[in-house]
Design an enzyme around this catalytic site. Structure first.
Site, PDB file in Angstrom:
ATOM      1  CB  SER A  39     -15.340  77.190  23.463  1.00 55.02           C
ATOM      2  OG  SER A  39     -14.674  76.099  24.077  1.00 55.02           O
ATOM      3  CG  ASN A  50     -18.280  64.049  23.438  1.00 57.82           C
ATOM      4  OD1 ASN A  50     -17.639  65.036  23.075  1.00 57.82           O
ATOM      5  ND2 ASN A  50     -18.641  63.089  22.600  1.00 57.82           N
ATOM      6  CB  THR A  78     -59.647  94.274  35.644  1.00 54.89           C
ATOM      7  OG1 THR A  78     -60.821  95.069  35.504  1.00 54.89           O
ATOM      8  CG2 THR A  78     -59.709  93.493  36.959  1.00 54.89           C
ATOM      9  CG  HIS A  79     -59.799  95.295  31.131  1.00 52.64           C
ATOM     10  ND1 HIS A  79     -59.592  94.493  30.037  1.00 52.64           N
ATOM     11  CD2 HIS A  79     -60.747  94.673  31.885  1.00 52.64           C
ATOM     12  CE1 HIS A  79     -60.387  93.438  30.105  1.00 52.64           C
ATOM     13  NE2 HIS A  79     -61.090  93.520  31.226  1.00 52.64           N
ATOM     14  CB  SER A  97     -33.532 114.381  31.540  1.00 53.96           C
ATOM     15  OG  SER A  97     -33.445 114.948  30.251  1.00 53.96           O
ATOM     16  CE  LYS A 136     -38.656 112.844  32.559  1.00 49.78           C
ATOM     17  NZ  LYS A 136     -38.136 112.366  31.275  1.00 49.78           N
ATOM     18  CG  ASN A 150     -35.872 109.748  33.354  1.00 46.89           C
ATOM     19  OD1 ASN A 150     -36.969 110.314  33.374  1.00 46.89           O
ATOM     20  ND2 ASN A 150     -34.855 110.195  32.639  1.00 46.89           N
ATOM     21  CD  GLU A 168     -37.703 103.758  31.847  1.00 48.36           C
ATOM     22  OE1 GLU A 168     -38.635 104.565  31.977  1.00 48.36           O
ATOM     23  OE2 GLU A 168     -36.594 104.082  31.379  1.00 48.36           O
ATOM     24  CD  GLN A 214     -16.822  75.440  20.990  1.00 48.08           C
ATOM     25  OE1 GLN A 214     -16.067  74.478  21.049  1.00 48.08           O
ATOM     26  NE2 GLN A 214     -16.581  76.472  20.186  1.00 48.08           N
ATOM     27  CE  LYS A 248     -19.017  75.449  26.586  1.00 45.23           C
ATOM     28  NZ  LYS A 248     -19.744  74.285  26.044  1.00 45.23           N
TER      29      LYS A 248
END
Length: 458
Positions: free
Chosen positions: A22, A109, A154-155, A276, A282, A284, A289, A321, A324
């Site tokens: 590891s 351990n 709302t919605h 773009s 564009k 963006n 995102e 192990q 991590k």
């Protein structure tokens, strides 16, 4: 030969060395491993399990290894599996036989368990610092835009007018809860497992309370079996991180919508936007995102660790192990997202005129008209029906409620009087909200004061 190889008649296969190791990812814990080992060496000397001189030699050796690692002078070896065995081998090579005494009264351990707790305790502190910076930005935006009118939804349909400052303070509450969750998680992280041994404790008269004090833990794990097999604190942290990423993702979704031509409520700074490859016009919102996308990555890390732990018998199993990589990935991505999101938020342009213009459509003052009728003595359901018919009339006539004359109002109910023409003004709709937690100027001022108090106390 492996440090644990006395019982074996042959070496492990090279494939097993690579598969079992590891060190590629847990070398990140070198500082925490050395911190834990120094405290352990001090305790061994204090309790006369080794001599004070041996303790000092070990501590000096560990400090010299730490210095060399930070100078880039140490190359970790895959044949020694993990950061713990690599550092112990370096110590033995550097100080000789006395280095072999360091591992007295402990196991890998409990060693790995304390390393992860030390690491996560430190990282939670860093993340809380980044959260505090974001909360400060939200508070500042709330203050600056306390009277910046915009539609509430709302919605995703226009519902009632609010202010942009009010909106920012809603997100302040979300991230405040995230901050509090992390602090609560920190309490459970900050418990010492070192001294538990492999699972059953040790035969040496150790002083675990001294270890806790040396390493800044506020208590010790009470059961050694639980101490080495517990990864609840990792699961809890990634769960808290997932909720935080959900909040960031929701916020990013709104910023993405608001920056579109259809809304045009905000514009991202050029430094936090991309273009773009084919369409020259564009701009963006790629940063927002990508943060939204990274929420799914953190959710995946949560399912990863839950699945790793779901069927493990006590105590330690090699499966653990794999705790991590999802933890480290969550920490690094969460820090990156908080840092860049805050900078993106601070640099965006808020288009006040466009926000205010949007409140003129969608009959956003309709609820205030219904409340007006209720205050004149009509039942709310009757008022609701009257205003619904009024909205239908406006749609058919191509008008807004603001366009109606007093005479038109009165065709729907004789209760309407001249004061209705002031009630329906958007600014008055906002100012009229008197309930606690509302969008009115005074209510937001109260939120800002409490926000400042919260930040000051942290």
């Amino acid at each position: 030969m492996k440090l644990w190889g006395g019982r074996f008649a042959k070496s492990t296969a090279s494939l097993v060395d690579s598969f079992n190791a590891s060190i590629e990812f847990d070398q990140k814990l070198y500082k925490h491993d050395i911190m834990g080992s120094i405290a352990h060496a001090k305790m061994l000397g204090k309790c006369n399990i080794i001599t004070p001189k041996e303790s000092q030699i070990i501590i000096e050796g560990l400090l010299s290894i730490l210095a060399d690692i930070e100078k880039g002078l140490v190359t970790f070896q895959i044949e020694y599996e993990d950061i713990h065995m690599n550092i112990e081998k370096l110590l033995i090579d550097r100080i000789g036989e006395v280095g072999k005494k360091l591992h007295t009264a402990r196991s890998r351990n409990d060693q790995v368990a304390v390393d992860i707790r030390l690491y996560l305790r430190e990282e939670i502190g860093t993340i809380c610092g980044l959260l505090k910076e974001l909360l400060t930005t939200l508070k500042n935006l709330g203050e600056y835009h306390i009277d910046t009118v915009m539609p509430g939804y709302t919605h995703l349909q226009r519902a009632q007018p609010v202010t942009f400052g009010y909106y920012m303070m809603a997100y302040f509450q979300m991230f405040k809860r995230d901050f509090e969750r992390l602090q609560d998680c920190q309490d459970r992280v900050n418990i010492l497992p070192l001294g538990a041994g492999a699972l059953a404790g040790t035969t040496y008269h150790t002083d675990r309370e001294y270890l806790a004090q040396e390493l800044g833990f506020h208590g010790i794990c009470e059961n050694s079996l639980d101490a080495v097999s517990d990864r609840d604190f990792v699961i809890e942290f990634i769960s808290d991180a997932s909720i935080m990423m959900m909040h960031l993702s929701r916020f990013c979704e709104e910023l993405i919508l608001w920056s579109s031509a259809e809304f045009h409520f905000i514009e991202m700074d050029d430094a936090y936007s991309t273009g773009s490859s084919i369409m020259p016009q564009k701009k963006n919102p790629d940063v927002a995102e990508l943060i939204r996308g990274k929420a799914g990555r953190i959710y995946g890390n949560l399912m990863n660790i839950l699945t790793i732990m779901k069927a493990l018998p006590l105590a330690y199993n090699k499966d653990m192990q794999e705790d991590k990589p999802p933890l480290f990935d969550t920490v690094e991505n969460l820090k990156d997202c908080l840092l860049i999101f805050n900078e993106m938020l601070k640099t965006m342009t808020v288009r006040k005129d466009q926000m205010k213009k949007a409140t003129k459509e969608g009959f956003m003052n309709a609820t205030d008209v219904a409340d007006y009728l209720v205050k004149k003595g009509l039942p709310f359901r009757s008022s609701h029906e009257i205003v619904g018919k009024m909205v239908l009339y406006c749609i058919q006539q191509g008008k807004t409620i603001d366009d109606l004359s007093l005479e038109e109002f009165q065709t729907f109910s004789p209760v309407f009087a001249e004061d209705i023409l002031d009630v329906i003004k958007i600014e008055n709709c906002i100012a009229s909200k008197v309930s606690q937690g509302s969008t009115s100027h005074g209510s937001i001022e109260d939120m800002l004061k409490r926000a400042q108090d919260f930040l000051f106390d942290r």
